[in-house]
Design a protein around this motif. Structure first.
Motif, mmCIF file in Angstrom:
data_model
loop_
_atom_site.group_PDB
_atom_site.id
_atom_site.type_symbol
_atom_site.label_atom_id
_atom_site.label_comp_id
_atom_site.label_asym_id
_atom_site.label_seq_id
_atom_site.Cartn_x
_atom_site.Cartn_y
_atom_site.Cartn_z
ATOM 1 N N SER A 290 0.827 -1.217 0.000
ATOM 2 C CA SER A 290 0.000 0.000 0.000
ATOM 3 C C SER A 290 0.854 1.256 0.000
ATOM 4 O O SER A 290 0.528 2.240 -0.672
ATOM 5 C CB SER A 290 -0.930 -0.004 1.219
ATOM 6 O OG SER A 290 -1.846 -1.076 1.150
ATOM 7 N N ILE A 291 1.946 1.229 0.767
ATOM 8 C CA ILE A 291 2.853 2.387 0.787
ATOM 9 C C ILE A 291 3.376 2.659 -0.618
ATOM 10 O O ILE A 291 3.341 3.805 -1.104
ATOM 11 C CB ILE A 291 4.029 2.129 1.762
ATOM 12 C CG1 ILE A 291 3.511 2.074 3.209
ATOM 13 C CG2 ILE A 291 5.090 3.218 1.626
ATOM 14 C CD1 ILE A 291 4.543 1.557 4.186
ATOM 15 N N LEU B 137 2.206 7.172 4.595
ATOM 16 C CA LEU B 137 2.578 7.257 6.010
ATOM 17 C C LEU B 137 1.559 6.521 6.873
ATOM 18 O O LEU B 137 1.919 5.809 7.822
ATOM 19 C CB LEU B 137 2.684 8.719 6.438
ATOM 20 C CG LEU B 137 3.055 8.977 7.896
ATOM 21 C CD1 LEU B 137 4.403 8.359 8.240
ATOM 22 C CD2 LEU B 137 3.062 10.486 8.186
ATOM 23 N N HIS B 138 0.291 6.694 6.544
ATOM 24 C CA HIS B 138 -0.775 5.976 7.246
ATOM 25 C C HIS B 138 -0.557 4.471 7.155
ATOM 26 O O HIS B 138 -0.646 3.741 8.157
ATOM 27 C CB HIS B 138 -2.123 6.367 6.620
ATOM 28 C CG HIS B 138 -3.311 5.698 7.246
ATOM 29 N ND1 HIS B 138 -3.702 4.415 6.915
ATOM 30 C CD2 HIS B 138 -4.207 6.138 8.165
ATOM 31 C CE1 HIS B 138 -4.786 4.094 7.615
ATOM 32 N NE2 HIS B 138 -5.111 5.122 8.369
ATOM 33 N N VAL C 214 -2.844 14.953 10.142
ATOM 34 C CA VAL C 214 -2.238 14.382 11.350
ATOM 35 C C VAL C 214 -3.180 13.381 12.003
ATOM 36 O O VAL C 214 -2.794 12.253 12.345
ATOM 37 C CB VAL C 214 -1.870 15.494 12.346
ATOM 38 C CG1 VAL C 214 -1.363 14.888 13.663
ATOM 39 C CG2 VAL C 214 -0.820 16.422 11.754
ATOM 40 N N PHE C 215 -4.444 13.784 12.175
ATOM 41 C CA PHE C 215 -5.399 12.896 12.846
ATOM 42 C C PHE C 215 -5.726 11.674 11.998
ATOM 43 O O PHE C 215 -5.923 10.581 12.544
ATOM 44 C CB PHE C 215 -6.670 13.669 13.214
ATOM 45 C CG PHE C 215 -6.526 14.505 14.447
ATOM 46 C CD1 PHE C 215 -6.593 13.929 15.708
ATOM 47 C CD2 PHE C 215 -6.289 15.867 14.361
ATOM 48 C CE1 PHE C 215 -6.445 14.685 16.852
ATOM 49 C CE2 PHE C 215 -6.137 16.644 15.497
ATOM 50 C CZ PHE C 215 -6.215 16.054 16.754
ATOM 51 N N TYR C 216 -5.782 11.852 10.682
ATOM 52 C CA TYR C 216 -6.023 10.687 9.828
ATOM 53 C C TYR C 216 -4.860 9.696 9.947
ATOM 54 O O TYR C 216 -5.063 8.480 10.017
ATOM 55 C CB TYR C 216 -6.201 11.095 8.375
ATOM 56 C CG TYR C 216 -6.293 9.892 7.459
ATOM 57 C CD1 TYR C 216 -7.431 9.094 7.447
ATOM 58 C CD2 TYR C 216 -5.209 9.511 6.665
ATOM 59 C CE1 TYR C 216 -7.505 7.961 6.657
ATOM 60 C CE2 TYR C 216 -5.285 8.378 5.864
ATOM 61 C CZ TYR C 216 -6.428 7.612 5.860
ATOM 62 O OH TYR C 216 -6.487 6.486 5.086
ATOM 63 N N THR C 217 -3.650 10.202 10.000
ATOM 64 C CA THR C 217 -2.477 9.334 10.133
ATOM 65 C C THR C 217 -2.520 8.556 11.447
ATOM 66 O O THR C 217 -2.160 7.378 11.502
ATOM 67 C CB THR C 217 -1.187 10.170 10.044
ATOM 68 O OG1 THR C 217 -1.167 10.889 8.804
ATOM 69 C CG2 THR C 217 0.033 9.285 10.117
ATOM 70 N N LEU C 218 -2.990 9.221 12.529
ATOM 71 C CA LEU C 218 -3.093 8.540 13.825
ATOM 72 C C LEU C 218 -4.070 7.370 13.783
ATOM 73 O O LEU C 218 -3.895 6.373 14.493
ATOM 74 C CB LEU C 218 -3.531 9.541 14.906
ATOM 75 C CG LEU C 218 -2.498 10.571 15.351
ATOM 76 C CD1 LEU C 218 -3.136 11.571 16.321
ATOM 77 C CD2 LEU C 218 -1.297 9.899 16.002
#
Length: 396
Positions: free
Chosen positions: A144-145, A262-263, A309-313
């Protein structure tokens, strides 16, 4: 260890499966072709209606004719769906594309985990499943990355390159699946003596009735399914609509692809550490922490300027849930009904998506995507709070 080869092949198949260079850009592509957010919401609804209707039949395909045959057919349907999506200029052609994509998803959804678990089970090595599934998810996230990074870059050059590179990955998966060893599971003798139509009808009836008995005998199966699929539905809704939201904010497909990468990287880390985290905080700890983390990230996307940022978390939730929930469910399900009951898991996900996805698109079209994300967060809160109350009342 007759089926040991299946594990390595499953890893290779998962990698080819994850090489979807269009996954992070298809909404941007279709919006660029003139389809509105309402159209996109309806198309995704068609996907999930098809998925809901076909889950049990395709689960029966895997249980009767084999997990291998199901995975091969799934790759063919997915490749065709991409061609229709790229070349389709009308809403009707896009509906065909999304229905084919749903069939590809259905044929893979129960068969993949069933083949992996049954291969370990028949070799007497099922205790390794959570680790093997974590590795499988790691490989999936690595793919996926690469897909998000390359997909965003290829889309900035030409969307056609991204679409046909994904078709190539589907063809690769088709050829890998040819080398799987089908697990030799006990099948009812009556099914072997039936004609093809009779076998399908018998399977649908018996699998649904017998699977219902399994749910009644082990209600935890239904609880895990509803818990995990509601969370996945919220995360997937957010993922798709953020593509358009970030595009509207001026971010390029390449930048959006980097965020999605990154996610995926964070999800990969949590997936391989899931078994260790589960040992520390326990099953109940995961069932409490994951929905609370989800609410934090959903409201963070909706109400703050730090949506990336929050989506990545939120990747931590995805990484934890996939291997742990899969392990819990497979430990509870008899092999004969594994693919069919895992198909009910996908049906639950489709129901949540049918209810939520078009509504978010409609609000985004009438008001704004910020309003839509606020609505999504509100719905999640209304579902998660009673879920936590119900969990607190259950016995350990």
């Amino acid at each position: 260890m007759k089926y040991k080869r299946n594990i390595g092949l499953a890893y290779a198949f998962s990698f080819s499966l994850s090489l979807s260079f269009t996954h992070g850009i298809w909404m941007i592509y279709l919006a660029g072709k003139g389809f509105s957010l309402v159209h996109l919401g309806l198309l995704e609804a068609f996907f999930h209606v098809t998925s809901f209707l076909m889950e049990v039949p395709t689960g029966s395909v895997a249980d009767i004719w084999g997990r291998k045959a199901s995975r091969i057919a799934g790759r063919l349907c997915y490749g065709l769906s991409l061609i229709f999506m790229f070349h389709g200029t009308t809403f009707l052609l896009q509906v065909v594309a999304f229905m084919l994509s749903a069939l590809g998803y259905n044929l893979e959804s129960g068969a993949g985990d069933a083949l992996l678990y049954d291969s370990l089970l028949l070799d007497g090595d099922e205790g390794r499943y959570i680790k093997v599934k974590g590795n499988d998810e790691l490989i999936n996230q690595i793919g996926s990355i690469l897909s998000f990074l390359l997909g965003g870059y290829l889309a900035s050059l030409n969307f056609g390159i991204a679409f046909y590179a994904t078709v190539g990955s589907a063809v690769l998966g088709f050829f890998i699946a040819l080398f799987f060893i089908e697990p030799e599971l006990e099948k009812a003798e009556i099914q072997r003596k039936m004609s093809l139509p009779g076998s399908v009808l018998f399977s649908l009836k018996s699998q649904i009735l017998d699977s219902g008995k399994v749910f009644r005998k082990t209600p935890r199966i239904g609880f895990f399914i509803l818990f995990s699929e509601s969370l996945f539905a919220f995360m997937v809704c957010q993922f798709f609509y953020l593509q358009n939201h970030w595009t509207n904010l001026g971010y390029s497909p390449a930048i959006i692809g980097m965020v999605f990468s990154l996610h995926a990287a964070i999800a990969a880390v949590f997936s391989v550490k899931a078994h260790a985290i589960e040992k520390i905080i326990g099953q109940r700890g995961l069932l409490v922490c994951c929905p609370l983390m989800l609410l934090l990230t959903l409201w963070g996307v909706a109400l703050t300027p730090y949506s990336m940022v929050f989506y990545t978390l939120s990747a931590s939730i995805e990484g934890l849930l996939i291997p742990t929930i899969s392990t819990y469910l497979n430990q509870l399900i008899p092999s004969r009904f594994r693919a069919t009951i895992l198909s009910f898991q996908s049906m639950a996900y489709s129901l949540f998506m049918i209810a939520i996805f078009p509504l978010v698109g409609l609000i985004g079209n009438l008001a704004s995507l910020n309003h839509a994300f606020t609505l999504l967060s509100s719905i999640a809160t209304m579902l998660v709070i009673p879920y936590l109350v119900m969990l607190s009342k259950q016995k350990r």
